[in-house]
Design an enzyme around this catalytic site. Structure first.
Site, PDB file in Angstrom:
ATOM      1  N   ASP A   5       0.818  -1.213   0.000  1.00 32.61           N
ATOM      2  CA  ASP A   5       0.000   0.000   0.000  1.00 32.61           C
ATOM      3  C   ASP A   5       0.852   1.264   0.000  1.00 32.61           C
ATOM      4  OD1 ASP A   5      -2.077  -1.773   0.269  1.00 32.61           O
ATOM      5  OD2 ASP A   5      -2.919  -0.858   2.080  1.00 32.61           O
ATOM      6  N   ASP A   6       0.215   2.351  -0.417  1.00 32.71           N
ATOM      7  CA  ASP A   6       0.669   3.740  -0.228  1.00 32.71           C
ATOM      8  C   ASP A   6       1.740   4.213  -1.196  1.00 32.71           C
ATOM      9  OD1 ASP A   6      -1.077   3.616   1.871  1.00 32.71           O
ATOM     10  OD2 ASP A   6       0.410   3.962   3.442  1.00 32.71           O
ATOM     11  N   HIS A  40      -5.863   2.910  -4.194  1.00 35.55           N
ATOM     12  CA  HIS A  40      -5.866   3.184  -2.755  1.00 35.55           C
ATOM     13  C   HIS A  40      -6.278   4.630  -2.498  1.00 35.55           C
ATOM     14  CE1 HIS A  40      -5.156   1.869   1.254  1.00 35.55           C
ATOM     15  NE2 HIS A  40      -4.026   2.520   1.471  1.00 35.55           N
ATOM     16  N   HIS A  48      -5.768   9.297   0.401  1.00 35.79           N
ATOM     17  CA  HIS A  48      -5.658   8.442   1.590  1.00 35.79           C
ATOM     18  C   HIS A  48      -6.526   8.953   2.733  1.00 35.79           C
ATOM     19  CE1 HIS A  48      -3.912   5.663   4.550  1.00 35.79           C
ATOM     20  NE2 HIS A  48      -3.351   5.030   3.526  1.00 35.79           N
ATOM     21  N   TYR A  83      -7.055   2.482   5.641  1.00 36.61           N
ATOM     22  CA  TYR A  83      -7.310   2.016   7.000  1.00 36.61           C
ATOM     23  C   TYR A  83      -8.324   0.868   7.048  1.00 36.61           C
ATOM     24  CZ  TYR A  83      -5.477   6.742   7.529  1.00 36.61           C
ATOM     25  OH  TYR A  83      -4.728   7.893   7.403  1.00 36.61           O
ATOM     26  N   HIS A 121       3.681  -2.201   3.166  1.00 38.68           N
ATOM     27  CA  HIS A 121       3.746  -0.857   2.590  1.00 38.68           C
ATOM     28  C   HIS A 121       5.108  -0.666   1.927  1.00 38.68           C
ATOM     29  CE1 HIS A 121       0.699  -0.596   5.769  1.00 38.68           C
ATOM     30  NE2 HIS A 121       0.133   0.379   5.064  1.00 38.68           N
TER      31      HIS A 121
END
Length: 477
Positions: free
Chosen positions: A288-289, A338, A342, A379, A432
């Site tokens: 992720d991210d 994603h 965020h 989240y 991540h």
């Protein structure tokens, strides 16, 4: 609506106006808005990378991002300090919280200018609880001639520039704020920039000139009104923001755009075709991210192991690293959505969720030719509104069954042990790729799980034999 204040919802302004600083703001701006600050595509700045901080547990949700710009180390340090200045009290206030809604702090960035020897970076801080609830906006400027980081107030000439701006703004608030609260100070005018046609956008943090419940308050001044107030640096900042073909030259010479893909090799091998997880022992590694500074090295590791993974990208980072998106796609990995900024989607309206998701869809489609079919809510926060929007967009929601907690434990050995120990056939493992320690852990994860007979597949391969409708969820613990 020129020469007047325009009100925009506080939540909407982060989702619609902040963010990546570039392509998406220009390509898919949902509403023509003269108060929208002009953004420069971060892909025009060779070597730009994105620093990220994240935290997600039962106490708080934190996501902050800001750019690292080669040749502007002082600016990078000033941005990091500005972000930390907001994060420190948030962490202190949420260290021992009572049950209820999880507090959220989200920090987004955009490039207001990046050409010649001038850079402007706009930060938007959105906080959901406490004394600082609402949005704060701040634009920092960098003068490559002197190496100085300048506040927005430095766009105005000394000896009356701020006073003249305050006078003009008071006359144009139009009932959207209290003119008496428009003082001629740098703190009041913390965020100055320009829109796409060269008007000055004067935007205020919540509770500065109006109650936070009023949402975003911004005033637009036409050039004839503000030009006499500009400093010499302000004129250079205007020219940099309006440059039709931005080319940053902090070292005194224009820098061409990069042509090579970081970490790629001419003989890069695409992993073999799809795996039937009904018969194979499959696990899905998800990241992720990103993309982040270490993503290219991660791709090297996955390529060498002939392993596929799924990358749930944040639009702000993806737009800055379209080359890495293309490499992920070319090497057989799956790219999921994603969101753009965020944000905790469960706090947003359907319109805001749709905008945040759609912008990242467009970024990935523009870079790779293919739009994502999977979306991971930041989240893991989802509700009926999120399900409805993803259903309308034909997206499936993906959660996870193994959380490595790599954002908290920046230790490659701890992360690897946790991933291997908790892996099961059909597991979706959350990591991540913005953390170098996580990327350091991946070779051991691949080696140890391969020794146990696991095959590394994308999420879509893992769910191929499951009936998950659009809007539905997959991969929860």
């Amino acid at each position: 609506m020129r020469g007047a204040a325009v009100l925009v919802s506080g939540l909407a302004s982060a989702a619609l106006l902040a963010g990546c600083g570039g392509g998406p703001g220009q390509r898919v701006r949902p509403v023509a808005d003269s108060t929208a600050v002009h953004v420069v595509d971060p892909g025009t700045v060779p070597g730009l990378s994105v620093a990220t901080r994240n935290e997600q547990d039962g106490r708080r949700h934190l996501y902050a991002a800001w750019p690292r710009i080669p040749g502007a180390d002082r600016l990078t340090a000033a941005l990091a300090a500005a972000v930390d200045e907001r994060i420190r009290p948030f962490l202190a206030d949420t260290g021992d919280r009572t049950p209820g809604a999880v507090p959220e702090l989200n920090v987004q960035w955009s490039l207001a200018a990046a050409s010649g020897d001038v850079v402007g970076v706009r930060l938007v801080f959105a906080e959901s609880a406490g004394a600082s609830a609402g949005e704060a906006r701040r634009t920092l400027w960098y003068d490559g001639r002197t190496g100085e980081v300048r506040p927005s107030a430095d766009l105005l000439r000394a000896g009356g520039g701020l006073a003249g701006l305050a006078e003009r703004v008071r006359a144009r608030l139009g009932g959207k704020g209290d003119p008496a609260r428009v003082t001629a100070g740098a703190d009041t005018f913390s965020s100055l920039g320009f829109n796409d046609v060269g008007d000055m956008v004067v935007e205020f943090s919540d509770n500065t000139v109006a109650p936070g419940s009023s949402g975003r308050v911004a005033v637009v001044l036409e050039r004839a009104d503000y030009e006499p107030l500009l400093s010499e640096f302000g004129r250079r900042a205007y020219a940099a923001a309006m440059a039709p073909r931005p080319r940053l030259a902090l070292d005194g010479s224009a820098t061409p755009s990069p042509t090579a893909t970081p970490g790629a090799t001419p003989d890069a091998t695409v992993p073999p075709g799809r795996t039937d997880c009904a018969t194979a022992k499959c696990v899905a590694l998800t990241f992720d991210d990103g993309p982040g500074p270490a993503t290219g090295r991660l791709l090297d590791t996955l390529r060498d192991a002939r392993a596929r993974a799924t990358f749930f990208v944040v639009g702000t980072n993806a737009d800055a690293h379209a080359d890495l998106l293309r490499r992920e796609h070319a090497e057989g990995h799956e790219i999921g959505n994603h969101t753009q900024s965020h944000r905790d989607l469960s706090r947003l309206t359907a319109v805001q969720v749709n905008s945040d998701v759609q912008r990242t869809q467009e970024i990935v489609r523009s870079a790779t030719g293919t739009a994502p079919t999977l979306m991971r809510p930041p989240y893991g926060a989802t509700n009926g509104t999120v399900a409805g929007v993803t259903r309308s967009l034909g997206l499936r929601q993906v959660l996870w069954s193994v959380d490595t907690n790599d954002w908290r434990d920046r230790d490659a050995k701890v992360v690897a042990d946790r991933a291997v120990r908790r892996a099961r056939p059909g597991a979706v493992i959350l990591m991540h790729d913005i953390h170098r320690t996580t990327v350091d852990a991946v070779p051991e994860i691949l080696e140890r799980l391969a020794a146990k007979g696991y095959t590394f597949v994308t999420v879509s391969e893992l769910m191929a034999n499951r009936k998950v409708p659009p809007g539905g969820r997959f991969g929860g613990a």
